[in-house]
Write a protein that holds these residues in place. Structure first.
Motif, PDB file in Angstrom:
ATOM      1  N   VAL A 126      56.315  46.389  42.170  1.00  0.00           N
ATOM      2  CA  VAL A 126      55.974  46.949  40.836  1.00  0.00           C
ATOM      3  C   VAL A 126      56.929  48.220  40.729  1.00  0.00           C
ATOM      4  O   VAL A 126      57.544  48.563  39.693  1.00  0.00           O
ATOM      5  CB  VAL A 126      54.742  47.180  40.652  1.00  0.00           C
ATOM      6  CG1 VAL A 126      53.876  48.501  41.547  1.00  0.00           C
ATOM      7  CG2 VAL A 126      54.540  47.276  39.282  1.00  0.00           C
ATOM      8  N   SER A 127      57.147  48.933  41.792  1.00  0.00           N
ATOM      9  CA  SER A 127      57.921  50.546  41.709  1.00  0.00           C
ATOM     10  C   SER A 127      59.292  50.447  41.881  1.00  0.00           C
ATOM     11  O   SER A 127      59.803  51.349  41.613  1.00  0.00           O
ATOM     12  CB  SER A 127      57.236  51.291  42.653  1.00  0.00           C
ATOM     13  OG  SER A 127      55.739  51.752  42.281  1.00  0.00           O
ATOM     14  N   CYS A 174      56.846  39.239  50.899  1.00  0.00           N
ATOM     15  CA  CYS A 174      56.884  39.727  49.307  1.00  0.00           C
ATOM     16  C   CYS A 174      55.801  40.245  48.687  1.00  0.00           C
ATOM     17  O   CYS A 174      54.724  39.309  48.699  1.00  0.00           O
ATOM     18  CB  CYS A 174      57.798  38.901  48.656  1.00  0.00           C
ATOM     19  SG  CYS A 174      57.946  39.261  46.910  1.00  0.00           S
ATOM     20  N   ASN A 175      55.660  41.377  48.429  1.00  0.00           N
ATOM     21  CA  ASN A 175      54.548  41.639  47.345  1.00  0.00           C
ATOM     22  C   ASN A 175      55.549  41.593  45.913  1.00  0.00           C
ATOM     23  O   ASN A 175      56.245  42.399  45.654  1.00  0.00           O
ATOM     24  CB  ASN A 175      54.113  43.280  47.470  1.00  0.00           C
ATOM     25  CG  ASN A 175      53.189  43.725  46.331  1.00  0.00           C
ATOM     26  OD1 ASN A 175      52.880  42.830  45.700  1.00  0.00           O
ATOM     27  ND2 ASN A 175      52.990  44.891  46.649  1.00  0.00           N
ATOM     28  N   ALA A 321      51.553  38.696  53.281  1.00  0.00           N
ATOM     29  CA  ALA A 321      50.932  39.860  52.249  1.00  0.00           C
ATOM     30  C   ALA A 321      49.585  39.435  51.964  1.00  0.00           C
ATOM     31  O   ALA A 321      49.075  38.363  52.554  1.00  0.00           O
ATOM     32  CB  ALA A 321      51.783  40.254  51.240  1.00  0.00           C
ATOM     33  N   PHE A 322      48.911  39.890  50.768  1.00  0.00           N
ATOM     34  CA  PHE A 322      47.650  39.281  50.503  1.00  0.00           C
ATOM     35  C   PHE A 322      47.642  39.114  48.964  1.00  0.00           C
ATOM     36  O   PHE A 322      46.625  39.705  48.285  1.00  0.00           O
ATOM     37  CB  PHE A 322      46.404  40.366  51.131  1.00  0.00           C
ATOM     38  CG  PHE A 322      46.802  41.721  51.061  1.00  0.00           C
ATOM     39  CD1 PHE A 322      47.164  42.630  50.204  1.00  0.00           C
ATOM     40  CD2 PHE A 322      47.084  42.388  52.443  1.00  0.00           C
ATOM     41  CE1 PHE A 322      47.230  43.860  50.230  1.00  0.00           C
ATOM     42  CE2 PHE A 322      47.126  43.772  52.491  1.00  0.00           C
ATOM     43  CZ  PHE A 322      47.566  44.474  51.453  1.00  0.00           C
ATOM     44  N   TYR A 323      48.574  38.369  48.483  1.00  0.00           N
ATOM     45  CA  TYR A 323      48.466  38.215  46.927  1.00  0.00           C
ATOM     46  C   TYR A 323      48.883  36.634  46.570  1.00  0.00           C
ATOM     47  O   TYR A 323      49.605  36.174  47.721  1.00  0.00           O
ATOM     48  CB  TYR A 323      49.660  38.897  46.549  1.00  0.00           C
ATOM     49  CG  TYR A 323      49.655  40.406  46.681  1.00  0.00           C
ATOM     50  CD1 TYR A 323      48.813  41.423  46.201  1.00  0.00           C
ATOM     51  CD2 TYR A 323      50.560  40.911  47.643  1.00  0.00           C
ATOM     52  CE1 TYR A 323      48.522  42.536  46.551  1.00  0.00           C
ATOM     53  CE2 TYR A 323      50.692  42.231  47.938  1.00  0.00           C
ATOM     54  CZ  TYR A 323      49.548  43.226  47.391  1.00  0.00           C
ATOM     55  OH  TYR A 323      49.756  44.483  47.949  1.00  0.00           O
ATOM     56  N   ARG A 372      49.443  38.448  39.038  1.00  0.00           N
ATOM     57  CA  ARG A 372      48.918  38.747  40.689  1.00  0.00           C
ATOM     58  C   ARG A 372      47.582  39.136  40.763  1.00  0.00           C
ATOM     59  O   ARG A 372      46.902  39.936  40.332  1.00  0.00           O
ATOM     60  CB  ARG A 372      49.787  39.996  41.052  1.00  0.00           C
ATOM     61  CG  ARG A 372      49.582  40.225  42.748  1.00  0.00           C
ATOM     62  CD  ARG A 372      50.228  41.373  43.188  1.00  0.00           C
ATOM     63  NE  ARG A 372      49.323  42.634  43.073  1.00  0.00           N
ATOM     64  CZ  ARG A 372      49.532  43.648  43.554  1.00  0.00           C
ATOM     65  NH1 ARG A 372      50.514  44.019  44.261  1.00  0.00           N
ATOM     66  NH2 ARG A 372      48.932  44.786  43.469  1.00  0.00           N
ATOM     67  N   ILE A 373      47.129  38.314  41.859  1.00  0.00           N
ATOM     68  CA  ILE A 373      45.868  38.352  42.270  1.00  0.00           C
ATOM     69  C   ILE A 373      45.886  38.811  43.756  1.00  0.00           C
ATOM     70  O   ILE A 373      46.185  38.067  44.558  1.00  0.00           O
ATOM     71  CB  ILE A 373      44.848  37.054  42.091  1.00  0.00           C
ATOM     72  CG1 ILE A 373      45.097  36.273  40.960  1.00  0.00           C
ATOM     73  CG2 ILE A 373      43.244  37.132  42.557  1.00  0.00           C
ATOM     74  CD1 ILE A 373      44.472  34.945  40.479  1.00  0.00           C
TER      75      ILE A 373
END
Ligand code: PMP
Ligand code: GLU
Length: 394
Positions: A126-127, A174-175, A321-323, A372-373
């Motif tokens: 996001v950033s 990847c996030n 990752a965790f999404y 995104r969860i």
């Protein structure tokens, strides 16, 4: 005269933090919100790290640190890069910052001039886009989809390159997609980049250890790329230390020195106690935190299996990752409980208000048809959240 600068007025609010704040606000009103919006491990920081911090306080580590970090910490980072990534760095190539976020902000500030293009494979964290824009850079989005597991192909990279391309920024794992680039996939990208020797790469490896396929690959391992890669990492995710705010880079010396100079004027060195604790964290084997990774994998399998039972959630299998990042465009044009869903933002808002589950819409990650969860939550919370989502959309 206008009170606030164009710079801040043109900047988007961090969607992840905004959603977390909204969930907090609704909770304050007594609503039983399940927060699956913020990417933050729900574990406690391991005791051996907390003990190192307590010891540092008792030993009176209270002064300013060197701007680029304690030498012992930089040494531990060098050892970690060698041990985990087969990357050889020297002390002047390492800079410790206030989170990986500051590492990214430093790199953008010291490398971008107005109009420089930065390739961002979508979805991206996001950033990235706003950090680039803040520094007058131009984000160049490369769209990917579930078909390629949300990974950019070599052809897509080649097509995105222009004479103005300065950098490529990406995260693996990847996030938000959870995709992990294999060594072979990185090789294909490197084969393109060798033809463009002026392009630098930011390789964001903050989810390195949260990897379910084993075998993390760093793009700097390719000898052709070592001199033009900034490897970004940190302790927020793997060590459950988001609030401690420590990130670091391994980079070509000129870039590292520039980052050091930049933060010398802006923040000075990162927090002294946190730095001492991270020396202990990084000097230990990553197997010390394997219990968290094992649990994340169980939750990943759980959430994928629960989502596969709901029509309209089309997702890849995240390998790290965790999404999960399902495409939910199936719901567009449908009316649920009197509300018409036109985009992922409507859908995410609907889930918040009707299912009391906080997610983040994909728009700010560069994939507007997804949400995104985060599954950095207990199995009970995941089960309850997906049950509520299922009811809300059926
Ligand atoms: N990169 C990615 C891909 C992230 O998800 C995050 C979120 N924490 C960061 C960087 C920033 O991490 P930090 O907490 O170290 O600032
Ligand atoms: N990186 C996390 C996320 O993606 C934390 C929030 C943030 O720093 O923006 O949710």
């Amino acid at each position: 005269m206008q009170l606030l600068s164009d710079r801040i007025l043109n900047m988007a609010t961090s969607a992840t933090l905004a959603m977390a704040a909204k969930a907090r606000e609704l909770r304050g009103e007594g609503k039983d919100i399940i927060g699956l919006s913020l990417g933050e491990p729900d574990f406690n920081t391991p005791d051996f790290i907390k003990e190192a911090a307590i010891q540092a306080i008792n030993e009176n580590y209270n002064s300013y640190t060197p701007v680029d970090g304690y030498v012992e910490l930089k040494q531990a980072i060098i050892t970690k890069f060698k041990r985990d990534n087969n990357l050889t760095y020297t002390l002047p190539q390492i800079v410790v910052s206030t989170g990986a976020k500051q590492c990214l902000a430093n790199v953008a500030a010291v490398m971008l001039n107005a109009g420089d293009e930065v390739i961002l494979p979508c979805p991206y964290w996001v950033s990235y886009a706003d950090i680039v824009k803040l520094n007058d850079g131009v984000p160049v989005e490369v769209k990917t989809s579930i078909k390629t597991d949300f990974k950019m192909t070599a052809d897509q990279l080649e097509a995105a390159i222009t004479p103005k391309t300065k950098m490529l920024w990406f995260s693996s794992p990847c996030n938000p997609s959870g995709s992990v680039y294999s060594k072979e996939e990185l090789r294909a990208l490197v084969n393109v980049l060798v033809k463009h020797p002026n392009i630098y790469v930011v390789s964001d490896e903050i989810y390195e250890h949260i990897n379910y396929v084993g075998g993390h690959a760093s793009i700097a391992e390719f000898s052709e790329m070592y001199d033009r890669t900034i490897t970004v990492n940190g302790v927020s995710k793997a060590f459950a230390m988001t609030g401690w705010r420590i990130g670091y880079i391994g980079a070509p010396e000129k870039i590292a020195r520039a980052c050091n100079k930049m933060q010398g004027q802006i923040t000075s060195g990162a927090n002294c106690i946190a730095q001492r604790a991270v020396i202990t964290a990084l000097n230990e084997s990553p197997t010390r935190v394997q219990y968290m990774i094992d649990e994340f994998k169980v939750r990943r399998d759980l959430i994928l299996s629960l989502l596969s039972d709901i029509e309209g959630f089309n997702t890849n299998t995240p390998e790290g990752a965790f999404y999960v990042f399902p495409n939910i465009s199936y719901f567009y044009g449908k009316t649920l409980r009197g509300r018409t869903i036109n985009n992922a933002s409507d859908f995410s808002m609907y889930l918040l208000e009707e299912a009391l589950v906080a997610t983040v819409d994909g728009e700010s990650f560069g994939n507007p048809d997804c949400i995104r969860i985060s599954y950095a939550a207990s199995q009970e919370q995941i089960i309850e959240a997906i049950k509520r989502i299922k009811e809300a959309v059926s």
